[in-house]
Design an enzyme around this catalytic site. Sequence first.
Site, PDB file in Angstrom:
ATOM      1  N   CYS A   3      22.779  49.570  37.407  1.00 42.94           N
ATOM      2  CA  CYS A   3      21.904  50.857  36.737  1.00 42.94           C
ATOM      3  C   CYS A   3      23.015  51.174  36.252  1.00 42.94           C
ATOM      4  CB  CYS A   3      21.699  51.255  37.908  1.00 42.94           C
ATOM      5  SG  CYS A   3      20.694  53.543  38.381  1.00 42.94           S
ATOM      6  N   CYS A   6      23.292  54.872  38.179  1.00 46.28           N
ATOM      7  CA  CYS A   6      24.323  54.822  39.814  1.00 46.28           C
ATOM      8  C   CYS A   6      25.537  53.538  39.959  1.00 46.28           C
ATOM      9  CB  CYS A   6      23.506  52.707  40.946  1.00 46.28           C
ATOM     10  SG  CYS A   6      21.878  53.166  41.333  1.00 46.28           S
ATOM     11  N   ASP A  29      24.340  66.442  31.676  1.00 53.41           N
ATOM     12  CA  ASP A  29      23.711  65.132  30.353  1.00 53.41           C
ATOM     13  C   ASP A  29      24.489  64.892  29.294  1.00 53.41           C
ATOM     14  OD1 ASP A  29      20.221  63.653  29.988  1.00 53.41           O
ATOM     15  OD2 ASP A  29      21.700  63.873  28.125  1.00 53.41           O
ATOM     16  N   HIS A  45      19.272  55.272  45.706  1.00 52.52           N
ATOM     17  CA  HIS A  45      18.152  54.548  43.923  1.00 52.52           C
ATOM     18  C   HIS A  45      16.251  54.207  44.259  1.00 52.52           C
ATOM     19  CE1 HIS A  45      17.848  52.349  39.654  1.00 52.52           C
ATOM     20  NE2 HIS A  45      16.724  51.620  40.954  1.00 52.52           N
ATOM     21  N   ASN A  85      10.596  62.595  33.723  1.00 58.29           N
ATOM     22  CA  ASN A  85       9.689  61.537  33.116  1.00 58.29           C
ATOM     23  C   ASN A  85      10.124  60.196  34.100  1.00 58.29           C
ATOM     24  OD1 ASN A  85       9.943  63.046  30.433  1.00 58.29           O
ATOM     25  ND2 ASN A  85      12.439  62.368  30.127  1.00 58.29           N
ATOM     26  N   HIS A  98      15.581  61.256  37.976  1.00 58.79           N
ATOM     27  CA  HIS A  98      16.574  62.298  37.645  1.00 58.79           C
ATOM     28  C   HIS A  98      15.527  63.243  37.136  1.00 58.79           C
ATOM     29  CE1 HIS A  98      15.829  59.644  34.135  1.00 58.79           C
ATOM     30  NE2 HIS A  98      16.247  60.594  33.344  1.00 58.79           N
TER      31      HIS A  98
HETATM   32  P1  DGP Z   1      15.609  59.890  30.431  1.00 59.72           P
HETATM   33  O1  DGP Z   1      14.943  60.078  29.156  1.00 59.72           O
HETATM   34  O2  DGP Z   1      14.230  61.084  30.749  1.00 59.72           O
HETATM   35  O3  DGP Z   1      15.057  58.872  31.309  1.00 59.72           O
HETATM   36  O4  DGP Z   1      16.236  60.651  30.190  1.00 59.72           O
HETATM   37  C1  DGP Z   1      18.164  59.809  30.506  1.00 59.72           C
HETATM   38  C2  DGP Z   1      19.157  60.988  30.319  1.00 59.72           C
HETATM   39  O5  DGP Z   1      20.197  60.560  30.390  1.00 59.72           O
HETATM   40  C3  DGP Z   1      19.470  61.398  28.571  1.00 59.72           C
HETATM   41  O6  DGP Z   1      19.331  62.503  28.536  1.00 59.72           O
HETATM   42  C4  DGP Z   1      20.499  60.800  28.324  1.00 59.72           C
HETATM   43  C5  DGP Z   1      21.157  60.626  30.075  1.00 59.72           C
HETATM   44  N1  DGP Z   1      22.663  59.940  29.985  1.00 59.72           N
HETATM   45  C6  DGP Z   1      22.119  58.293  29.824  1.00 59.72           C
HETATM   46  N2  DGP Z   1      23.175  57.580  30.341  1.00 59.72           N
HETATM   47  C7  DGP Z   1      23.892  58.757  30.623  1.00 59.72           C
HETATM   48  C8  DGP Z   1      25.604  58.169  31.210  1.00 59.72           C
HETATM   49  O7  DGP Z   1      26.207  57.821  30.913  1.00 59.72           O
HETATM   50  N3  DGP Z   1      25.897  59.639  31.227  1.00 59.72           N
HETATM   51  C9  DGP Z   1      25.250  61.245  31.613  1.00 59.72           C
HETATM   52  N4  DGP Z   1      26.263  61.960  31.646  1.00 59.72           N
HETATM   53  N5  DGP Z   1      24.311  60.907  30.619  1.00 59.72           N
HETATM   54  C10 DGP Z   1      23.770  60.048  30.608  1.00 59.72           C
END
Ligand code: DGP
Length: 112
Positions: A3, A6, A29, A45, A85, A98
């Site tokens: 994950c 995680c 993000d 988790h 989501n 999240h």
């Molecule tokens: P969702 O589509 O609701 O599952 O949003 C997941 C979000 O997580 C997406 O906007 C991009 C973000 N994300 C994915 N991988 C990483 C990461 O490695 N670091 C950060 N800071 N954000 C991430």
Amino acid sequence: MSCIFCMIVDGTIPSKKAYEDDEILAFHDINPQAPVHILVIPKVHIPSVDGITYENSSVVARIFEKIPAIADAAGLTNGYRVISNCGSDTCQSVPHLHFHILGGRTLSEKMA
Ligand code: DGP
């Protein structure tokens, strides 16, 4: 551990942190969809909103208790949107609960 959130919690993957305590972590993000786009997650988790139970819901309350201060510290004095989501119809891409905090400009009236 597979994950990615995680792995952000344990520091294996770096993140730009906005807030952290013993139960929750907020970080920016990687693909911001607004001038401010912060994710707030439980350190434990939980796969999604569908995984919230009587036994684990106190961390969700803690997240919402802290969101106003996280938003304020990020400069979101004019308001912000909180989104989670859940499942494939919403394009949830990371299966670790999240909450997106979005703001920094006037957002669309549409939510979907
Ligand atoms: P969702 O589509 O609701 O599952 O949003 C997941 C979000 O997580 C997406 O906007 C991009 C973000 N994300 C994915 N991988 C990483 C990461 O490695 N670091 C950060 N800071 N954000 C991430």
